[in-house]
Enzyme design. Sequence first.
Site, short mmCIF file in Angstrom:
data_model
loop_
_atom_site.label_atom_id
_atom_site.label_comp_id
_atom_site.label_asym_id
_atom_site.label_seq_id
_atom_site.Cartn_x
_atom_site.Cartn_y
_atom_site.Cartn_z
N HIS A 21 36.25 -10.68 105.04
CA HIS A 21 36.30 -11.79 105.99
C HIS A 21 35.00 -11.77 106.78
CE1 HIS A 21 38.81 -14.14 109.20
NE2 HIS A 21 37.56 -14.56 109.16
N HIS B 15 48.47 -8.52 106.16
CA HIS B 15 48.31 -8.14 107.55
C HIS B 15 49.31 -7.03 107.89
CE1 HIS B 15 45.71 -9.43 110.88
NE2 HIS B 15 46.58 -8.78 111.63
N GLU C 250 37.82 -14.63 102.79
CA GLU C 250 38.63 -15.39 103.72
C GLU C 250 37.82 -15.75 104.96
OE1 GLU C 250 41.00 -11.88 106.14
OE2 GLU C 250 41.89 -12.63 104.28
#
Length: 248
Positions: A44, A198, A76
């Site tokens: 990310h 997550h 992401e």
Amino acid sequence: MGPELSVNLNAIAMLRNRRDLPWPSVTGLGRIALRSGAHGLTVHPRPDQRHIRFSDLPEIRRLIDEEFPEAEFNIEGYPSEEFLDLVRAARPEQITLVPDDPSQPTSDHGWDFMAQADYLKPIVAQLKGQGARVSLFADADPSQMEAAAATGCDRVELYTGPYGATHSDPEAARAEIARLGETADAAFANGLGVNAGHDLTVANLPPLVARIPKLAEVSIGHGLTADALEYGMAETVRRFVRACGHSG
């Protein structure tokens, strides 16, 4: 057959960035992860480059292309123009769009598809036109899945942070799994694939996989990196692969 494992390299990059030194090596540990059974690597890249640096992206792309051609690169981020330029150059197999403010420490909520579908549709079409699979970060909310499908995305990634937070409360964990499962059922009914990510761990993965056996992929960074400090990266990846339901 359980989900594939994509190893998120952000925490490794954050540790590296504490010093002006090239270790721990993001690509070196990514190589170990892929050799040990991971299906892909996730990053990310945030605008401030506080963990993954933009310069890491071509190196990870090269690692996969030259040594692990069956593996997948998942990038992401929030679809700013800067991010869209990055993914255009890096050619990831999967792009996961998140609704984060750039200043957030980590992703902590999904898209409001009912309100933001018109915003997302052209972006999703553009990214799919580049040949990427597009996944959209989603809260555990079955009522949003029809609108998610209307964006044209291929998958949703279920935000499992609230589930991860129930690590000391089995009753709350069961309630979160139920919500995630109902959301996955609604996603499947609308023709979407389902990823998750997550705060997933070796302990909480098996119940999630049992409830969502068609889960396609889990992206794991913090818990996996924490375990790697204790078990080493290779053994940690094997443990997470087994927790996903694969031999490893």
